[in-house]
Design a protein around this motif. Structure first.
Motif, PDB file in Angstrom:
ATOM      1  N   VAL A  32       1.051  -1.709   0.062  1.00  0.00           N
ATOM      2  CA  VAL A  32      -0.111   0.591  -0.160  1.00  0.00           C
ATOM      3  C   VAL A  32       0.513   1.062   0.223  1.00  0.00           C
ATOM      4  O   VAL A  32       0.472   2.202  -0.651  1.00  0.00           O
ATOM      5  CB  VAL A  32      -1.119  -0.162   1.090  1.00  0.00           C
ATOM      6  CG1 VAL A  32      -1.678   1.230   1.074  1.00  0.00           C
ATOM      7  CG2 VAL A  32      -1.345  -0.591   1.066  1.00  0.00           C
ATOM      8  N   ALA A  33       1.706   1.495   0.872  1.00  0.00           N
ATOM      9  CA  ALA A  33       2.833   2.328   0.906  1.00  0.00           C
ATOM     10  C   ALA A  33       3.492   2.494  -0.784  1.00  0.00           C
ATOM     11  O   ALA A  33       3.439   4.069  -1.509  1.00  0.00           O
ATOM     12  CB  ALA A  33       4.134   1.864   1.784  1.00  0.00           C
ATOM     13  N   VAL A  34       4.209   1.617  -1.782  1.00  0.00           N
ATOM     14  CA  VAL A  34       4.074   1.757  -2.777  1.00  0.00           C
ATOM     15  C   VAL A  34       2.939   2.025  -3.286  1.00  0.00           C
ATOM     16  O   VAL A  34       2.971   3.136  -4.621  1.00  0.00           O
ATOM     17  CB  VAL A  34       4.184   0.578  -3.462  1.00  0.00           C
ATOM     18  CG1 VAL A  34       4.866   0.368  -4.776  1.00  0.00           C
ATOM     19  CG2 VAL A  34       6.323  -0.128  -2.957  1.00  0.00           C
ATOM     20  N   VAL A  35       2.367   1.993  -3.342  1.00  0.00           N
ATOM     21  CA  VAL A  35       0.571   2.608  -3.771  1.00  0.00           C
ATOM     22  C   VAL A  35       0.469   4.040  -4.585  1.00  0.00           C
ATOM     23  O   VAL A  35       0.514   5.088  -4.999  1.00  0.00           O
ATOM     24  CB  VAL A  35      -0.661   1.743  -4.059  1.00  0.00           C
ATOM     25  CG1 VAL A  35      -2.048   2.174  -4.476  1.00  0.00           C
ATOM     26  CG2 VAL A  35      -0.603   0.381  -4.298  1.00  0.00           C
ATOM     27  N   LEU A  36       0.859   4.416  -2.592  1.00  0.00           N
ATOM     28  CA  LEU A  36       0.463   5.105  -2.538  1.00  0.00           C
ATOM     29  C   LEU A  36       1.793   6.569  -2.837  1.00  0.00           C
ATOM     30  O   LEU A  36       1.751   8.066  -3.174  1.00  0.00           O
ATOM     31  CB  LEU A  36       0.697   5.684  -1.209  1.00  0.00           C
ATOM     32  CG  LEU A  36      -0.811   5.358  -0.252  1.00  0.00           C
ATOM     33  CD1 LEU A  36      -0.775   5.106   1.293  1.00  0.00           C
ATOM     34  CD2 LEU A  36      -1.813   6.164  -0.791  1.00  0.00           C
ATOM     35  N   ILE A  37       3.079   6.083  -2.841  1.00  0.00           N
ATOM     36  CA  ILE A  37       3.699   7.272  -3.506  1.00  0.00           C
ATOM     37  C   ILE A  37       4.036   6.698  -5.272  1.00  0.00           C
ATOM     38  O   ILE A  37       4.286   8.272  -5.214  1.00  0.00           O
ATOM     39  CB  ILE A  37       4.955   5.808  -3.384  1.00  0.00           C
ATOM     40  CG1 ILE A  37       5.956   5.870  -2.071  1.00  0.00           C
ATOM     41  CG2 ILE A  37       6.327   6.237  -4.193  1.00  0.00           C
ATOM     42  CD1 ILE A  37       7.537   5.058  -1.397  1.00  0.00           C
ATOM     43  N   VAL A  38       3.352   6.124  -5.497  1.00  0.00           N
ATOM     44  CA  VAL A  38       2.782   6.131  -6.982  1.00  0.00           C
ATOM     45  C   VAL A  38       1.685   7.110  -6.970  1.00  0.00           C
ATOM     46  O   VAL A  38       2.281   8.640  -8.397  1.00  0.00           O
ATOM     47  CB  VAL A  38       2.385   4.960  -7.804  1.00  0.00           C
ATOM     48  CG1 VAL A  38       1.747   5.210  -9.053  1.00  0.00           C
ATOM     49  CG2 VAL A  38       3.224   3.778  -8.243  1.00  0.00           C
ATOM     50  N   ILE A  39       1.244   7.325  -6.255  1.00  0.00           N
ATOM     51  CA  ILE A  39      -0.198   8.416  -6.497  1.00  0.00           C
ATOM     52  C   ILE A  39       0.435   9.556  -5.916  1.00  0.00           C
ATOM     53  O   ILE A  39      -0.239  11.005  -6.580  1.00  0.00           O
ATOM     54  CB  ILE A  39      -1.482   8.016  -5.420  1.00  0.00           C
ATOM     55  CG1 ILE A  39      -2.367   6.419  -6.190  1.00  0.00           C
ATOM     56  CG2 ILE A  39      -2.200   9.048  -5.058  1.00  0.00           C
ATOM     57  CD1 ILE A  39      -3.255   6.289  -5.043  1.00  0.00           C
ATOM     58  N   ILE A  40       1.248   9.439  -4.775  1.00  0.00           N
ATOM     59  CA  ILE A  40       1.524  11.294  -4.409  1.00  0.00           C
ATOM     60  C   ILE A  40       2.924  11.760  -5.229  1.00  0.00           C
ATOM     61  O   ILE A  40       2.573  13.174  -5.603  1.00  0.00           O
ATOM     62  CB  ILE A  40       1.986  10.976  -2.718  1.00  0.00           C
ATOM     63  CG1 ILE A  40       0.562  10.545  -2.143  1.00  0.00           C
ATOM     64  CG2 ILE A  40       2.557  12.285  -2.205  1.00  0.00           C
ATOM     65  CD1 ILE A  40       0.923  10.265  -0.062  1.00  0.00           C
ATOM     66  N   ALA A  41       3.315  10.893  -5.338  1.00  0.00           N
ATOM     67  CA  ALA A  41       4.584  11.437  -6.270  1.00  0.00           C
ATOM     68  C   ALA A  41       3.874  11.400  -7.926  1.00  0.00           C
ATOM     69  O   ALA A  41       4.632  12.459  -8.540  1.00  0.00           O
ATOM     70  CB  ALA A  41       5.997  10.229  -6.055  1.00  0.00           C
ATOM     71  N   GLY A  42       3.558  10.737  -8.069  1.00  0.00           N
ATOM     72  CA  GLY A  42       3.220  11.114  -9.937  1.00  0.00           C
ATOM     73  C   GLY A  42       2.179  12.504  -9.761  1.00  0.00           C
ATOM     74  O   GLY A  42       2.139  12.958 -11.070  1.00  0.00           O
ATOM     75  N   ALA A  43       1.576  12.365  -8.500  1.00  0.00           N
ATOM     76  CA  ALA A  43       0.271  13.948  -8.811  1.00  0.00           C
ATOM     77  C   ALA A  43       0.934  15.002  -9.599  1.00  0.00           C
ATOM     78  O   ALA A  43       0.316  15.484 -10.016  1.00  0.00           O
ATOM     79  CB  ALA A  43      -0.383  13.504  -7.739  1.00  0.00           C
TER      80      ALA A  43
END
Length: 517
Positions: free
Chosen positions: A203-214
């Protein structure tokens, strides 16, 4: 049943004999066949998130955006999530009302009858086995990629189907399944703890994708949000969707219909929430915790899926997205390879829980079927110390490890989809039937608007099934025919219900006089 019924009619009636809910619950109290209750609502939610977030979110996003829906892939995830939510409401009612291992198999035994229960159980065994093997092979690919980046290369003959000549065995895929088998034998609480740690990383990796990618979203990449429709050329081969062969109508790529076509593909990303129901018997308070675990895990994953698809299609034009590793390659394309490495690591780690929970689901269904006598009761005894169904766990773990090591399952993976969808249909119908036949049952959770919600669930599920290739339906039909043959040769005469009909209750293994019909 009337005593004047014809012999043929009597034989037919035995195929649809039901096992009442009270007897199903009573069977779970036999010391040698009783599973340990150790799971909470949080454990169930973690299991659900652990199995749902896997190959789908890391791989399918790019495939369906590029080929089917464009940036509107987020709407495809919403559509698939709605179909699953309708089914989840039905699962939640059954899992809280009949807190017994076996999920859809147990539910259909209590409502539709023995033969339908066997068919759905046989279907789930195939679904979970292929799902475990497919994900194990995918995990092996990620690990080999990470090893290659570190300068370590496995020999071809140990890399399975990765270009090996002659003998080839995917040692990593097989090893993963065997290690997870050992963990499941040692206990559900240990499995839950390991799953919690891995899910936190995932889940941490998925959140990294969402937050950083934004921070790298470009509005121009969303245009057009729904690309113009491009009808799929008509075709008559078995790889065409069944709906095309039946009605001459081909689903479209892109456009509004492309979203629904994409939903049929990304549905694979949601497979797993139903596995939470297989752990009902090992839950401390199933009446309260099962609905929370099933619905909570599905809601969390749907939100994460939609957010990831919105971010990735905003980072990179959908026409340029990678099909193999869209999340990682999107970060590489904007000059941030470090994020790509983190995503690949998260995908590899995350897939371990997918395998673990798929294997868990299969062993519990197998255990429930053997406890009912439809499979040899040898497999229904639990370990005296760990209180886990160690015999079917070891048997199935070894078989799946061999399958994962030797077999390429890319095409057979679609059987996982159709198997899950078939289970959804059965559970939705079972809710309607049990509401009519047993309105007196205490239901901690009630599916709203029955029969409207179950009927809509059946229709939506059938729609997705019709969008699967005809050859998938053919393979599924062959597997079902084999299952019916096995039932007629063994299960029909060895089931505990059959033995109760043929002998005094005291002579039937695991029964007592007070339990006799």
């Amino acid at each position: 049943m009337s005593r004047t019924t014809s012999v043929g009619g009597r034989h037919v009636s035995t195929l649809f004999r039901t096992k009442n809910v009270e007897q199903s619950i009573l069977d779970t109290e036999e010391p040698e066949h009783s599973l340990k209750k150790s799971l909470s609502a949080l454990d169930l939610t973690v299991f659900g998130v652990g199995v749902i977030i896997g190959t789908g979110i890391f791989v399918l996003t790019g495939q369906v955006a590029k080929n089917n829906a464009g940036p509107a892939v987020s709407l495809a995830f919403v559509a698939a999530g709605v179909v699953c939510a309708l089914a989840a409401l039905c699962y939640a009612e059954f899992a809280s009302t009949v807190p017994v291992a076996g999920s859809a198999y147990t539910f259909s035994y209590a409502s539709l009858g023995e033969l339908p229960a066997w068919i759905i159980g046989w279907d789930l065994v195939l679904e979970f086995a292929l799902g475990t093997a497919v994900v194990a092979v995918g995990w092996s690919g990620y690990i080999r990629s990470l090893l290659d980046n570190a300068g370590w290369h496995l020999p071809d003959y140990l890399a399975g189907r990765d270009g090996a000549h002659g003998f080839g065995f995917d040692i990593l895929a097989a090893a993963l399944v065997l290690v997870l088998t050992c963990i499941l034998v040692l206990g559900m609480k240990l499995s839950a703890r390991i799953t919690s740690i891995v899910v936190a990383i995932k889940v941490a990796v998925v959140l990294i994708v969402i937050i950083a990618g934004a921070f790298f979203i470009t509005g121009h990449n969303y245009k057009p949000f729904i690309p113009p429709a491009q009808p799929v050329p008509a075709g008559g081969n078995l790889k065409a969707p069944l709906i095309q062969l039946m009605f001459g109508w081909a689903p479209a790529n892109f456009g509004v219909m492309g979203i629904f076509t994409a939903a049929s593909v990304v549905f694979f990303a949601f497979i797993g929430f139903d596995i939470v129901a297989t752990a009902a018997e090992e839950t401390r308070n199933p009446q309260r915790d099962m609905p929370r675990g099933i619905l909570g895990s599905l809601l969390i994953c749907t939100v994460l899926y939609v957010a990831v698809s919105v971010v990735v299609t905003g980072m990179q034009k959908y026409t340029r997205l990678s099909v193999e590793a869209p999340l990682a390659d999107a970060f590489k394309a904007i000059g941030h390879p470090w994020y790509a490495g983190v995503i690949s690591f998260g995908a590899a780690v995350g897939l371990t829980t997918v395998c673990l929970i798929l294997l868990l689901g299969q062993t519990r269904v197998f255990f429930a079927m053997s406890r009912d006598g439809l499979l040899p009761r040898f497999f229904s005894r639990v370990h005296p110390r760990f209180k886990t169904p160690h015999r079917p766990t070891i048997l199935l773990g070894v078989i799946i490890a061999i399958v994962a090591g030797f077999t390429s399952l890319s095409e057979l993976a679609e059987l996982v989809n159709i198997g899950t969808l078939f289970a959804f249909v059965v559970v939705a119908l079972s809710v309607i039937i049990l509401r009519r036949t047993r309105p007196d049952l205490p239901r901690a959770f009630r599916t709203p608007w029955v029969p409207f919600v179950p009927i809509v669930s059946v229709c939506a599920t059938l729609w997705l099934m019709l969008n699967l290739p005809a050859e998938t339906w053919l393979r599924f039909a062959i597997w079902m025919v084999i299952g019916i043959v096995v039932y007629m040769l063994y299960g029909r005469t060895h089931s505990r219900l059959a033995l109760r009909e043929q002998a005094p209750a005291g002579d039937v293994p695991g029964t007592s006089a007070e339990n006799a019909p």
